[in-house]
Design a protein around this motif. Structure first.
Motif, PDB file in Angstrom:
ATOM      1  N   GLU A 200      10.768   1.018   9.502  1.00 48.48           N
ATOM      2  CA  GLU A 200      11.563   2.168   9.063  1.00 48.48           C
ATOM      3  C   GLU A 200      10.767   3.048   8.085  1.00 48.48           C
ATOM      4  N   GLY A 201       9.891   2.426   7.306  1.00 50.70           N
ATOM      5  CA  GLY A 201       9.136   3.180   6.314  1.00 50.70           C
ATOM      6  C   GLY A 201       7.740   3.574   6.769  1.00 50.70           C
ATOM      7  N   TYR A 202       7.245   2.915   7.821  1.00 56.08           N
ATOM      8  CA  TYR A 202       5.892   3.179   8.313  1.00 56.08           C
ATOM      9  C   TYR A 202       5.898   3.262   9.838  1.00 56.08           C
ATOM     10  N   SER A 203       4.840   3.805  10.372  1.00 57.60           N
ATOM     11  CA  SER A 203       4.673   3.839  11.832  1.00 57.60           C
ATOM     12  C   SER A 203       3.224   3.522  12.171  1.00 57.60           C
ATOM     13  N   LEU A 204       3.022   2.942  13.354  1.00 54.21           N
ATOM     14  CA  LEU A 204       1.690   2.588  13.841  1.00 54.21           C
ATOM     15  C   LEU A 204       1.316   3.510  15.002  1.00 54.21           C
ATOM     16  N   TRP A 205       0.026   3.887  15.047  1.00 55.35           N
ATOM     17  CA  TRP A 205      -0.441   4.814  16.069  1.00 55.35           C
ATOM     18  C   TRP A 205      -1.775   4.358  16.644  1.00 55.35           C
ATOM     19  N   PHE A 206      -1.865   4.365  17.985  1.00 53.52           N
ATOM     20  CA  PHE A 206      -3.156   4.195  18.647  1.00 53.52           C
ATOM     21  C   PHE A 206      -3.818   5.565  18.760  1.00 53.52           C
ATOM     22  N   CYS A 207      -5.139   5.597  18.621  1.00 57.69           N
ATOM     23  CA  CYS A 207      -5.858   6.847  18.887  1.00 57.69           C
ATOM     24  C   CYS A 207      -7.031   6.569  19.818  1.00 57.69           C
TER      25      CYS A 207
ATOM     26  N   LYS B 165      -3.749   7.039   0.079  1.00 56.41           N
ATOM     27  CA  LYS B 165      -2.530   6.521  -0.549  1.00 56.41           C
ATOM     28  C   LYS B 165      -1.450   6.196   0.481  1.00 56.41           C
ATOM     29  N   TYR B 166      -1.598   6.787   1.679  1.00 54.92           N
ATOM     30  CA  TYR B 166      -0.502   6.697   2.648  1.00 54.92           C
ATOM     31  C   TYR B 166      -0.909   6.088   3.987  1.00 54.92           C
ATOM     32  N   ALA B 167      -2.125   5.553   4.090  1.00 57.10           N
ATOM     33  CA  ALA B 167      -2.591   5.125   5.412  1.00 57.10           C
ATOM     34  C   ALA B 167      -3.542   3.937   5.340  1.00 57.10           C
ATOM     35  N   PHE B 168      -3.639   3.253   6.468  1.00 54.27           N
ATOM     36  CA  PHE B 168      -4.612   2.195   6.708  1.00 54.27           C
ATOM     37  C   PHE B 168      -5.081   2.386   8.146  1.00 54.27           C
ATOM     38  N   GLY B 169      -6.376   2.210   8.389  1.00 53.42           N
ATOM     39  CA  GLY B 169      -6.858   2.432   9.745  1.00 53.42           C
ATOM     40  C   GLY B 169      -7.976   1.496  10.151  1.00 53.42           C
TER      41      GLY B 169
ATOM     42  N   LYS C  33     -11.935   3.972  19.814  1.00 57.16           N
ATOM     43  CA  LYS C  33     -10.486   3.773  19.783  1.00 57.16           C
ATOM     44  C   LYS C  33     -10.086   3.344  18.381  1.00 57.16           C
ATOM     45  N   GLY C  34      -8.845   3.595  18.018  1.00 59.40           N
ATOM     46  CA  GLY C  34      -8.418   3.231  16.675  1.00 59.40           C
ATOM     47  C   GLY C  34      -6.951   2.873  16.600  1.00 59.40           C
ATOM     48  N   LEU C  35      -6.594   2.251  15.481  1.00 60.12           N
ATOM     49  CA  LEU C  35      -5.203   1.941  15.146  1.00 60.12           C
ATOM     50  C   LEU C  35      -4.972   2.416  13.724  1.00 60.12           C
ATOM     51  N   TRP C  36      -3.887   3.180  13.523  1.00 61.24           N
ATOM     52  CA  TRP C  36      -3.587   3.721  12.202  1.00 61.24           C
ATOM     53  C   TRP C  36      -2.158   3.418  11.795  1.00 61.24           C
ATOM     54  N   LEU C  37      -2.029   3.053  10.531  1.00 59.45           N
ATOM     55  CA  LEU C  37      -0.721   2.835   9.907  1.00 59.45           C
ATOM     56  C   LEU C  37      -0.463   4.002   8.968  1.00 59.45           C
ATOM     57  N   PHE C  38       0.628   4.747   9.202  1.00 66.33           N
ATOM     58  CA  PHE C  38       0.958   5.895   8.366  1.00 66.33           C
ATOM     59  C   PHE C  38       2.343   5.724   7.738  1.00 66.33           C
ATOM     60  N   ARG C  39       2.468   6.217   6.526  1.00 66.10           N
ATOM     61  CA  ARG C  39       3.776   6.269   5.870  1.00 66.10           C
ATOM     62  C   ARG C  39       4.633   7.277   6.627  1.00 66.10           C
ATOM     63  N   GLY C  40       5.883   6.886   6.897  1.00 63.70           N
ATOM     64  CA  GLY C  40       6.787   7.764   7.635  1.00 63.70           C
ATOM     65  C   GLY C  40       6.753   7.485   9.129  1.00 63.70           C
ATOM     66  N   GLN C  41       7.580   8.242   9.858  1.00 62.56           N
ATOM     67  CA  GLN C  41       7.736   8.008  11.288  1.00 62.56           C
ATOM     68  C   GLN C  41       6.837   8.882  12.158  1.00 62.56           C
TER      69      GLN C  41
END
Length: 418
Positions: free
Chosen positions: A301-308, A338-342, A356-364
């Motif tokens: 709910e507070g974070y979202s994961l993204w493939f790139c 402050k808002y991400a991990f990748g 290719k990558g995976l990123w964790l971002f604050r928010g949806q």
């Protein structure tokens, strides 16, 4: 004879100075030369009408263009072995001087100028330049497989010119990760630059550890667009409100900086720094400790994961250029720390390499300020991870732990943003 060098270590001037050492010719260095001043004077422009260096001043006249100056110096000694011992050797020496100038030096200079910010930097142009440089190195490497020098069994002018041109690459641009692909070129370069007459001019040579970063991380024209809004308020303030009371100025000065919208989101149960600490401190049993810990902490709910996925993988033909491309992307993502991990994976045993990558971002959603400020974002296809899909969840886990082989291929490298 007097040589206008411009600055110490000028590789083009060194061609003539080295040729002079081999030929027993005395050349003095012009004193009190100031680039940008001396070379603009009428006296200098008479010697070289476009004001470039080096220029050799002789009792008979002047010579400019570095290869021409070096040839002139060699010619001053009768039957100079630097020109070879036969007509065919002389022709081959001239051949390799041209090759060095057109296939090696031209590409190195193009690469270097863009990295230094002297010319506009375009990733696609750099990739093409590196590909051309690599072709030149491959041809040179093949020629040197069974040879110590370019022509014959001793140093010639071709070696002097080639070594001076390669000097820019080895000293400023090309780390071991690039040159190790061309072992005969490496062996040749270190053999030549350590010859006494050459070392006397250029000194000890140390290979660079890394490619210099791009001086400007912004796209050409981007700065100009951002400069206008900054200047406009200043002019308007002076014209419209010249007599604005000091009390108003005092009120405006402490105006708090607008909060990042991500700071206004409801609190999350996931503490990003806790996850980054767990990732960094887990040295063994990574799957059982770090990966399990990540999914225990993860707050959908507070974070979202993204493939790139990089859109232009077919361009990734040079390993170290691909690695630098990803490294530059991570540097420009610093505004999001402050808002991400990748995690970014460079995949493949042979070019072209996949990124290719995976990123964790604050928010949806991917934060808008990142999309606006980091131009690399548009170079990737972004897909939101559906963690209810076990296959996607497992893929994300593998990317976090640098699982290898990843999707059937070895990893060239893996980089982390935390």
């Amino acid at each position: 004879m007097k040589l206008y060098v411009g600055y110490p270590g000028n590789k083009n001037a060194n061609k003539a100075l080295i040729a002079a050492e081999y030929s027993g010719v005395k050349i003095s260095i012009a004193e009190n030369f100031e680039m940008g001043v001396t070379n603009k004077t009428p006296e200098f422009l008479k010697m070289n009408p476009i004001g470039k260096i080096p220029v050799l001043e002789t009792p008979e006249g002047t010579v400019f263009e570095s290869n021409a100056i070096a040839r002139y110096v060699v010619k001053l000694k009768a039957d100079n072995p630097l020109f070879g011992s036969s007509a065919i050797e002389y022709g081959q020496i001239e051949q390799w001087i041209d090759f060095s100038s057109l296939e090696i030096d031209a590409n190195l200079i193009s690469y270097f100028k863009a990295r230094m910010g002297w010319t506009p930097y375009f990733p696609a142009v750099e990739e093409a330049t590196i590909a051309s440089l690599k072709r030149g190195f491959e041809a040179l490497n093949t020629h040197l497989a069974l040879k110590t020098y370019l022509v014959g069994d001793s140093i010639t002018l071709a070696d002097i010119v080639m070594a001076c041109n390669l000097y820019l690459g080895f000293a400023r641009l090309l780390p071991k990760s690039f040159t190790s692909e061309f072992p005969h070129v490496e062996r040749y370069f270190w053999t030549v630059v350590n010859q006494p007459n050459i070392k006397k001019v250029i000194g000890d040579v140390k290979q660079t550890d890394s490619v210099p970063p791009v001086e400007s991380a912004k796209k050409p024209g981007q700065e100009k667009e951002k400069a206008k809004p900054k200047e406009a308020p200043k002019k308007e303030a002076k014209k419209v409100e010249p007599a604005k009371p000091a009390t108003d100025e005092v009120e405006e000065a402490p105006k708090p900086k607008a909060k990042n919208p991500l700071d206004l989101l409801p609190p999350s149960k996931m503490v990003l720094d806790d996850w980054k600490r767990l990732y960094s401190n887990t040295k063994s049993n990574f799957r059982e400790v770090a990966i399990k810990g990540f999914w225990d902490m993860y707050d959908p709910e507070g974070y979202s994961l993204w493939f790139c996925d990089y859109k232009y993988n077919d361009e990734n033909t040079v390993s170290f250029v691909t690695l630098n491309k990803v490294g530059g992307f991570l540097q420009r993502m610093d505004l999001a720390r402050k808002y991400a991990f990748g995690k970014m994976l460079i995949i493949g045993g042979q070019p072209p390499f996949k990124v290719k990558g995976l990123w964790l971002f604050r928010g949806q959603e991917i934060p808008q300020f990142i999309m606006d400020e980091c131009y690399d974002m548009e170079l990737y296809e972004w897909t939101k991870v559906d963690i209810t899909d076990e296959a996607q969840k497992e893929r994300a886990s593998q990317m976090i732990e640098d699982f290898e082989p990843f999707e059937g291929e070895p990893l060239l490298d893996a980089k982390c943003f935390k």
